[in-house]
Design a protein around this motif. Structure first.
Motif, PDB file in Angstrom:
ATOM      1  N   MET A   1     -26.421  56.878 116.339  1.00  0.00           N
ATOM      2  CA  MET A   1     -25.882  57.590 115.175  1.00  0.00           C
ATOM      3  C   MET A   1     -25.640  59.047 115.544  1.00  0.00           C
ATOM      4  O   MET A   1     -26.504  59.712 116.093  1.00  0.00           O
ATOM      5  CB  MET A   1     -26.864  57.502 114.003  1.00  0.00           C
ATOM      6  CG  MET A   1     -26.349  58.172 112.747  1.00  0.00           C
ATOM      7  SD  MET A   1     -27.468  57.964 111.346  1.00  0.00           S
ATOM      8  CE  MET A   1     -27.296  56.208 111.040  1.00  0.00           C
ATOM      9  N   SER A   2     -24.452  59.562 115.246  1.00  0.00           N
ATOM     10  CA  SER A   2     -24.100  60.921 115.611  1.00  0.00           C
ATOM     11  C   SER A   2     -24.699  61.923 114.643  1.00  0.00           C
ATOM     12  O   SER A   2     -25.166  61.579 113.559  1.00  0.00           O
ATOM     13  CB  SER A   2     -22.575  61.074 115.624  1.00  0.00           C
ATOM     14  OG  SER A   2     -22.055  60.960 114.315  1.00  0.00           O
ATOM     15  N   ARG A   3     -24.661  63.187 115.085  1.00  0.00           N
ATOM     16  CA  ARG A   3     -25.174  64.251 114.218  1.00  0.00           C
ATOM     17  C   ARG A   3     -24.398  64.300 112.903  1.00  0.00           C
ATOM     18  O   ARG A   3     -24.971  64.534 111.843  1.00  0.00           O
ATOM     19  CB  ARG A   3     -25.041  65.605 114.931  1.00  0.00           C
ATOM     20  CG  ARG A   3     -26.064  65.828 116.036  1.00  0.00           C
ATOM     21  CD  ARG A   3     -25.742  67.090 116.798  1.00  0.00           C
ATOM     22  NE  ARG A   3     -26.743  67.330 117.825  1.00  0.00           N
ATOM     23  CZ  ARG A   3     -27.677  68.267 117.754  1.00  0.00           C
ATOM     24  NH1 ARG A   3     -27.744  69.015 116.679  1.00  0.00           N
ATOM     25  NH2 ARG A   3     -28.532  68.453 118.734  1.00  0.00           N
ATOM     26  N   ARG A   4     -23.058  64.107 112.978  1.00  0.00           N
ATOM     27  CA  ARG A   4     -22.250  64.167 111.763  1.00  0.00           C
ATOM     28  C   ARG A   4     -22.620  63.049 110.800  1.00  0.00           C
ATOM     29  O   ARG A   4     -22.613  63.228 109.590  1.00  0.00           O
ATOM     30  CB  ARG A   4     -20.772  64.094 112.134  1.00  0.00           C
ATOM     31  CG  ARG A   4     -19.836  64.206 110.938  1.00  0.00           C
ATOM     32  CD  ARG A   4     -18.395  64.282 111.364  1.00  0.00           C
ATOM     33  NE  ARG A   4     -18.139  65.475 112.172  1.00  0.00           N
ATOM     34  CZ  ARG A   4     -16.955  65.767 112.696  1.00  0.00           C
ATOM     35  NH1 ARG A   4     -15.930  64.945 112.509  1.00  0.00           N
ATOM     36  NH2 ARG A   4     -16.798  66.864 113.422  1.00  0.00           N
ATOM     37  N   ASP A   5     -22.965  61.879 111.339  1.00  0.00           N
ATOM     38  CA  ASP A   5     -23.359  60.754 110.496  1.00  0.00           C
ATOM     39  C   ASP A   5     -24.612  61.073 109.692  1.00  0.00           C
ATOM     40  O   ASP A   5     -24.820  60.539 108.604  1.00  0.00           O
ATOM     41  CB  ASP A   5     -23.602  59.508 111.351  1.00  0.00           C
ATOM     42  CG  ASP A   5     -22.317  58.961 111.954  1.00  0.00           C
ATOM     43  OD1 ASP A   5     -21.242  59.253 111.389  1.00  0.00           O
ATOM     44  OD2 ASP A   5     -22.389  58.276 112.993  1.00  0.00           O
ATOM     45  N   VAL A   6     -25.474  61.927 110.237  1.00  0.00           N
ATOM     46  CA  VAL A   6     -26.721  62.292 109.569  1.00  0.00           C
ATOM     47  C   VAL A   6     -26.551  63.541 108.723  1.00  0.00           C
ATOM     48  O   VAL A   6     -26.961  63.590 107.561  1.00  0.00           O
ATOM     49  CB  VAL A   6     -27.849  62.507 110.601  1.00  0.00           C
ATOM     50  CG1 VAL A   6     -29.117  63.016 109.919  1.00  0.00           C
ATOM     51  CG2 VAL A   6     -28.134  61.213 111.358  1.00  0.00           C
TER      52      VAL A   6
ATOM     53  N   TRP B   1     -30.817  67.812 107.278  1.00  0.00           N
ATOM     54  CA  TRP B   1     -29.552  68.470 107.626  1.00  0.00           C
ATOM     55  C   TRP B   1     -29.774  69.503 108.727  1.00  0.00           C
ATOM     56  O   TRP B   1     -29.015  69.585 109.694  1.00  0.00           O
ATOM     57  CB  TRP B   1     -28.964  69.120 106.391  1.00  0.00           C
ATOM     58  CG  TRP B   1     -27.707  69.910 106.651  1.00  0.00           C
ATOM     59  CD1 TRP B   1     -26.440  69.432 106.730  1.00  0.00           C
ATOM     60  CD2 TRP B   1     -27.621  71.326 106.877  1.00  0.00           C
ATOM     61  NE1 TRP B   1     -25.555  70.456 106.990  1.00  0.00           N
ATOM     62  CE2 TRP B   1     -26.248  71.625 107.076  1.00  0.00           C
ATOM     63  CE3 TRP B   1     -28.558  72.352 106.916  1.00  0.00           C
ATOM     64  CZ2 TRP B   1     -25.803  72.918 107.329  1.00  0.00           C
ATOM     65  CZ3 TRP B   1     -28.113  73.652 107.167  1.00  0.00           C
ATOM     66  CH2 TRP B   1     -26.740  73.921 107.362  1.00  0.00           C
ATOM     67  N   ALA B   2     -30.839  70.304 108.578  1.00  0.00           N
ATOM     68  CA  ALA B   2     -31.134  71.338 109.573  1.00  0.00           C
ATOM     69  C   ALA B   2     -31.474  70.717 110.925  1.00  0.00           C
ATOM     70  O   ALA B   2     -31.025  71.200 111.974  1.00  0.00           O
ATOM     71  CB  ALA B   2     -32.284  72.212 109.082  1.00  0.00           C
ATOM     72  N   LEU B   3     -32.258  69.648 110.915  1.00  0.00           N
ATOM     73  CA  LEU B   3     -32.617  68.995 112.175  1.00  0.00           C
ATOM     74  C   LEU B   3     -31.394  68.396 112.854  1.00  0.00           C
ATOM     75  O   LEU B   3     -31.239  68.478 114.076  1.00  0.00           O
ATOM     76  CB  LEU B   3     -33.658  67.901 111.917  1.00  0.00           C
ATOM     77  CG  LEU B   3     -35.068  68.373 111.545  1.00  0.00           C
ATOM     78  CD1 LEU B   3     -35.950  67.174 111.231  1.00  0.00           C
ATOM     79  CD2 LEU B   3     -35.676  69.209 112.663  1.00  0.00           C
ATOM     80  N   ALA B   4     -30.517  67.791 112.070  1.00  0.00           N
ATOM     81  CA  ALA B   4     -29.326  67.177 112.644  1.00  0.00           C
ATOM     82  C   ALA B   4     -28.399  68.215 113.271  1.00  0.00           C
ATOM     83  O   ALA B   4     -27.691  67.931 114.238  1.00  0.00           O
ATOM     84  CB  ALA B   4     -28.576  66.391 111.572  1.00  0.00           C
TER      85      ALA B   4
END
Length: 233
Positions: free
Chosen positions: A1-6, A202-205
């Motif tokens: 799963m990509s960062r954008r997905d999260v 959101w911050a972690l992603a």
């Protein structure tokens, strides 16, 4: 799963829950109970057999003190795949919980809403009512633990995630049942927790290094993982 997905869903979740929390906080700031508050309190006071009250007190006690922090530590240990990662994820889970509690306390001081009449209480309570502290804390602990279980057992962890979520839900409901919080106090606690968890995710992603998602052994290839180039070797 990509960062954008999260990051996308997490950001919208944080924004939506945060907005709903702000609207609710403004609505209860006048200190008058909302429409559902009196109804829930009246029902609770009229349906309190001794055994049910004892069980509710036991459940509500798990929403504060050491239990949420133990669950946050457990979440950190489950989320990491190496000793280094487990140490970092444990710190992050504890920070999410502790900072969330701090922000919740500031919101409580700002709204300064009174609790229901003490004559209706079936448990001890202190400070202002909104948002419910036990509700917020248990929901935050449940949130980080559910996220950790999703990483630890992405396919077979659904029953465990349901149990964890039901525990947090019951903690909030016992606050209403025991008469120490209005329904909207508990609703505010859930909204606050969802908003803060979404913001943390959101911050972690966005800022957590990509290398964190890889174990310490990633990149260390065996000496030879394919057929030799020299057929005479």
């Amino acid at each position: 799963m990509s960062r954008r997905d999260v990051s996308g869903p997490a950001g919208w979740t944080a924004l939506g829950a945060g907005t709903a929390f702000a609207i609710l906080a403004a609505a209860v700031h006048a200190d008058a109970p909302r429409w559902p508050d009196d109804r829930f309190l009246s029902w609770s006071v009229a349906h309190r057999p001794h055994l049910a009250v004892t069980v509710a007190r036991g459940v509500t006690a798990t929403g504060t003190g050491a239990v949420p922090y133990v669950l946050a530590v457990l979440a950190g240990l489950l989320a990491g795949r190496s000793p280094k990662q487990r140490a970092l994820t444990t710190v992050l889970c504890l920070a999410c919980l502790a900072m969330g509690q701090t922000l919740r306390f500031e919101a409580m001081q700002l709204v300064h809403r009174s609790r229901p009449p003490t004559t209706d209480w079936a448990a001890h309570a202190t400070r202002w009512a909104f948002p419910s502290g036990h509700t917020t804390t248990s929901a935050l602990a449940a949130g980080v633990l559910i996220a950790a279980v999703s990483l630890w057992a992405p396919r077979g962890g659904t029953p465990l995630r349901i149990v964890i979520g039901c525990w947090a839900l019951l903690v909030g409901l016992t606050r209403i049942y025991l008469g120490v919080h209005w329904f909207t106090d508990v609703l505010g606690g859930w909204l606050f927790a969802v908003g803060w968890l979404g913001a943390c995710l959101w911050a972690l992603a966005r800022w957590l290094p990509d290398s964190f998602r890889q174990s310490d052994t990633v990149g260390q290839r065996p000496a030879e993982d394919h057929a030799p180039q020299n057929p005479h070797r």
